[in-house]
Design a protein around this motif. Structure first.
Motif, PDB file in Angstrom:
ATOM      1  N   TRP A 264       0.827  -1.208   0.000  1.00 42.18           N
ATOM      2  CA  TRP A 264       0.000   0.000   0.000  1.00 42.18           C
ATOM      3  C   TRP A 264       0.863   1.261   0.000  1.00 42.18           C
ATOM      4  O   TRP A 264       0.499   2.275  -0.606  1.00 42.18           O
ATOM      5  CB  TRP A 264      -0.938  -0.019   1.193  1.00 42.18           C
ATOM      6  CG  TRP A 264      -1.865   1.154   1.271  1.00 42.18           C
ATOM      7  CD1 TRP A 264      -1.969   2.050   2.291  1.00 42.18           C
ATOM      8  CD2 TRP A 264      -2.823   1.561   0.290  1.00 42.18           C
ATOM      9  NE1 TRP A 264      -2.924   2.994   2.025  1.00 42.18           N
ATOM     10  CE2 TRP A 264      -3.471   2.713   0.775  1.00 42.18           C
ATOM     11  CE3 TRP A 264      -3.192   1.074  -0.969  1.00 42.18           C
ATOM     12  CZ2 TRP A 264      -4.463   3.384   0.078  1.00 42.18           C
ATOM     13  CZ3 TRP A 264      -4.184   1.738  -1.669  1.00 42.18           C
ATOM     14  CH2 TRP A 264      -4.807   2.881  -1.155  1.00 42.18           C
ATOM     15  N   TRP A 268       0.607   4.166  -2.777  1.00 42.42           N
ATOM     16  CA  TRP A 268       0.442   5.566  -2.370  1.00 42.42           C
ATOM     17  C   TRP A 268       1.511   6.451  -3.013  1.00 42.42           C
ATOM     18  O   TRP A 268       1.211   7.556  -3.492  1.00 42.42           O
ATOM     19  CB  TRP A 268       0.510   5.651  -0.844  1.00 42.42           C
ATOM     20  CG  TRP A 268       0.129   6.985  -0.287  1.00 42.42           C
ATOM     21  CD1 TRP A 268       0.915   8.094  -0.204  1.00 42.42           C
ATOM     22  CD2 TRP A 268      -1.138   7.365   0.252  1.00 42.42           C
ATOM     23  NE1 TRP A 268       0.242   9.137   0.357  1.00 42.42           N
ATOM     24  CE2 TRP A 268      -1.038   8.724   0.654  1.00 42.42           C
ATOM     25  CE3 TRP A 268      -2.343   6.696   0.451  1.00 42.42           C
ATOM     26  CZ2 TRP A 268      -2.088   9.416   1.239  1.00 42.42           C
ATOM     27  CZ3 TRP A 268      -3.395   7.388   1.034  1.00 42.42           C
ATOM     28  CH2 TRP A 268      -3.273   8.724   1.417  1.00 42.42           C
ATOM     29  N   TRP A 285     -10.293  -1.734   5.210  1.00 42.97           N
ATOM     30  CA  TRP A 285     -10.835  -1.156   3.986  1.00 42.97           C
ATOM     31  C   TRP A 285     -10.422   0.302   3.842  1.00 42.97           C
ATOM     32  O   TRP A 285     -10.437   1.064   4.806  1.00 42.97           O
ATOM     33  CB  TRP A 285     -12.363  -1.260   3.975  1.00 42.97           C
ATOM     34  CG  TRP A 285     -12.869  -2.673   3.927  1.00 42.97           C
ATOM     35  CD1 TRP A 285     -13.419  -3.376   4.954  1.00 42.97           C
ATOM     36  CD2 TRP A 285     -12.865  -3.535   2.799  1.00 42.97           C
ATOM     37  NE1 TRP A 285     -13.757  -4.636   4.550  1.00 42.97           N
ATOM     38  CE2 TRP A 285     -13.424  -4.771   3.218  1.00 42.97           C
ATOM     39  CE3 TRP A 285     -12.435  -3.419   1.472  1.00 42.97           C
ATOM     40  CZ2 TRP A 285     -13.582  -5.856   2.369  1.00 42.97           C
ATOM     41  CZ3 TRP A 285     -12.593  -4.508   0.624  1.00 42.97           C
ATOM     42  CH2 TRP A 285     -13.153  -5.700   1.062  1.00 42.97           C
ATOM     43  N   GLN A 286     -10.055   0.673   2.625  1.00 46.02           N
ATOM     44  CA  GLN A 286      -9.654   2.039   2.332  1.00 46.02           C
ATOM     45  C   GLN A 286     -10.837   2.805   1.715  1.00 46.02           C
ATOM     46  O   GLN A 286     -11.884   2.228   1.408  1.00 46.02           O
ATOM     47  CB  GLN A 286      -8.454   2.041   1.381  1.00 46.02           C
ATOM     48  CG  GLN A 286      -7.274   1.230   1.882  1.00 46.02           C
ATOM     49  CD  GLN A 286      -6.736   1.697   3.225  1.00 46.02           C
ATOM     50  OE1 GLN A 286      -6.515   2.885   3.442  1.00 46.02           O
ATOM     51  NE2 GLN A 286      -6.530   0.751   4.149  1.00 46.02           N
ATOM     52  N   ASP A 287     -10.665   4.098   1.570  1.00 45.01           N
ATOM     53  CA  ASP A 287     -11.732   4.927   1.011  1.00 45.01           C
ATOM     54  C   ASP A 287     -12.071   4.492  -0.413  1.00 45.01           C
ATOM     55  O   ASP A 287     -11.224   3.952  -1.142  1.00 45.01           O
ATOM     56  CB  ASP A 287     -11.315   6.396   1.018  1.00 45.01           C
ATOM     57  CG  ASP A 287     -11.125   6.930   2.431  1.00 45.01           C
ATOM     58  OD1 ASP A 287     -11.711   6.336   3.369  1.00 45.01           O
ATOM     59  OD2 ASP A 287     -10.375   7.924   2.594  1.00 45.01           O
ATOM     60  N   GLU A 290      -9.947   5.360  -3.347  1.00 49.21           N
ATOM     61  CA  GLU A 290      -8.693   4.624  -3.542  1.00 49.21           C
ATOM     62  C   GLU A 290      -8.916   3.290  -4.249  1.00 49.21           C
ATOM     63  O   GLU A 290      -8.005   2.451  -4.268  1.00 49.21           O
ATOM     64  CB  GLU A 290      -8.018   4.373  -2.187  1.00 49.21           C
ATOM     65  CG  GLU A 290      -7.701   5.629  -1.392  1.00 49.21           C
ATOM     66  CD  GLU A 290      -6.676   6.522  -2.074  1.00 49.21           C
ATOM     67  OE1 GLU A 290      -5.961   6.045  -2.984  1.00 49.21           O
ATOM     68  OE2 GLU A 290      -6.595   7.707  -1.714  1.00 49.21           O
TER      69      GLU A 290
END
Length: 354
Positions: A264, A268, A285-287, A290
Motif C-alpha cells: 500500500w 500511495w 478497507w480504504q476509502d 482509492e
C-alpha cells in the motif's frame, strides 16, 4: 748537595719541617721521599680495610643458616664398615611429575627418587544433539541463494473473482516450487483458514485450486523471487503498481487485498508522488476514492490492506494479525453466502421457465 738544599730552605723562611711535607708539593729530595712514604701508608691502610670487610662478609655467610627448599626428602641407607647402619639425607628435590601415569624408575644403591602422580578421570562423551526444525529452516534460509533469475509461480486471476490477493514478491521456496507462500514459517495458509476465507487449512500445493474452490485468486506486485522482501528497492516496487492496476482493470475482481503494508505504501507513492504519513495509514478497507483499476466504465475494486504473513515480520503478534484478517474473512463469507443464494435463486428461476 742535600745539605745545600736544606740550607736554602731555611734561608727562604719556610715553615715546613722534614716530616711535614704536603703530598702535592715537592720542595726537596726529602719531600719526594716523604711523598712516596705517605702514598704507601695510605695504600696499605686501604688494603687492610678491604681485607677486613671481606673477612666480615665471609664470617656472616658462614654463620647465616641456609634456607631449605620445600619438597619430599628422599634418603638412602648406606652400610659403613666401621659403624652401624646410618641414614644419610640426600638432596632435597621437588616433584615435577604432572602426568596422569607413573613412570617406573630403577633403584640405585646410592640414590632413590620418588614422585607423586595424579590420575585425571576421562570426561564422559556427550551425544550430539540433532538440530531443531527451526535451526534447519534457518540453515536452509542462509544457505539458499539471495534471489532467483526466474520464478515458477504463476498468477491465478480468472475474471470476476470475489477476492484477489496481492503479495509483495515470491520467496526463494515459492519461486522454486511454484506454490504461493510455500515457506513453512509463513502464516498465509493459516490465516486464510482462521479467518474463514477457506474452509480448511490448505497446503501451498493447492495454490491453483483456490479460484475453483473459493473464487479467490493470487498475484504479486513484483515477480522477481528474493529471500526477503526487504531486498527489493522502492523503485522496483513502485514500478509494479501500474502493472497491478492493469491486471485489476482487465479481470475486474470484486475486491483486492494487499498482503502487507509495504504494498500500500508503494501504491500511495505511485499515486500521490510522496510517502504516506503515519496518521494517513490504516489497516482494513480504504476509502472508495482509492479503488484499484478504475476506468470510465468501471468504478474499480475496493482495496483492503491486510498484515504481512511473513514469519520474519515480528512487529505484530499473531492475534493482532488474525484480528485484521478476520475482518476480511467476514466479508468474504458474506459475499459467498450471497452469491450462493443468488445462484440457487437463478437455478430456481431457470427451472420455472422450463
Amino acid at each position: 748537595m742535600e745539605a745545600q738544599i736544606s740550607e736554602a730552605i731555611k734561608e727562604s723562611g719556610s715553615d715546613f719541617s722534614d716530616n711535614d711535607v704536603p703530598v702535592n708539593q715537592i720542595t726537596s729530595f726529602n719531600g719526594v721521599l716523604n711523598q712516596y712514604v705517605h702514598v704507601s701508608e695510605t695504600t696499605s691502610s686501604s688494603t687492610q680495610e678491604t681485607k677486613r670487610q671481606l673477612d666480615t662478609t665471609i664470617i656472616d655467610t658462614q654463620t647465616t643458616p641456609k634456607r631449605r627448599r620445600r619438597g619430599p626428602i628422599s634418603s638412602t641407607t648406606t652400610a659403613s664398615p666401621s659403624s652401624s647402619d646410618v641414614t644419610t639425607p640426600s638432596r632435597i628435590t621437588r616433584s615435577k611429575s604432572r602426568s596422569s601415569t607413573t613412570t617406573p624408575t630403577s633403584a640405585s644403591p646410592s640414590h632413590t627418587s620418588s614422585s607423586e602422580s595424579t590420575s585425571t578421570p576421562a570426561l564422559p562423551s556427550t551425544p550430539k544433539r540433532r538440530p531443531s526444525s527451526r535451526s534447519r529452516s534457518l540453515h536452509r534460509m542462509t544457505s539458499s541463494p539471495s534471489s532467483l533469475p526466474t520464478s515458477l509461480l504463476r498468477d491465478t486471476i480468472p475474471e470476476n473473482l470475489t477476492l484477489l490477493l496481492v503479495g509483495v514478491n515470491p520467496g526463494i521456496m515459492t519461486g522454486t516450487t511454484g506454490f504461493a507462500y510455500a515457506h513453512p514459517s509463513n502464516l498465509f495458509w493459516k490465516l486464510l483458514h482462521w479467518s474463514g476465507i477457506t474452509t480448511i487449512r490448505h497446503p501451498p500445493s493447492d495454490t491453483y485450486k483456490l479460484p475453483e474452490l473459493y473464487n479467490v485468486g493470487n498475484t504479486n506486485i513484483v515477480e522477481r523471487a528474493t529471500r526477503d522482501a526487504s531486498m527489493l528497492s522502492k523503485a522496483e516496487m513502485d514500478a509494479g503498481v501500474p502493472v497491478l492496476e492493469a491486471k485489476v482493470a482487465a479481470k475486474r475482481p470484486e475486491a483486492v487485498c494487499l498482503v502487507g503494508k509495504s504494498i500500500w505504501e508503494s501504491v500511495w507513492r505511485a499515486r500521490k508522488g510522496r510517502a504516506i504519513r503515519k496518521e494517513e495509514f490504516r489497516y482494513g478497507w480504504q476509502d472508495q476514492s482509492e479503488n484499484m483499476g478504475k476506468s470510465e466504465e468501471w468504478n474499480g475494486a475496493p482495496v483492503f490492506v491486510a498484515t504481512t504473513t511473513s514469519g520474519l515480520a515480528a512487529t505484530m503478534s499473531i492475534p493482532e494479525k488474525q484480528a485484521v484478517w478476520n475482518e476480511l474473512g467476514s466479508w468474504v463469507v458474506s459475499r459467498r453466502e450471497a452469491q450462493g443464494s443468488n445462484a440457487l435463486q437463478g437455478q430456481a428461476e431457470a427451472q420455472d421457465q422450463a
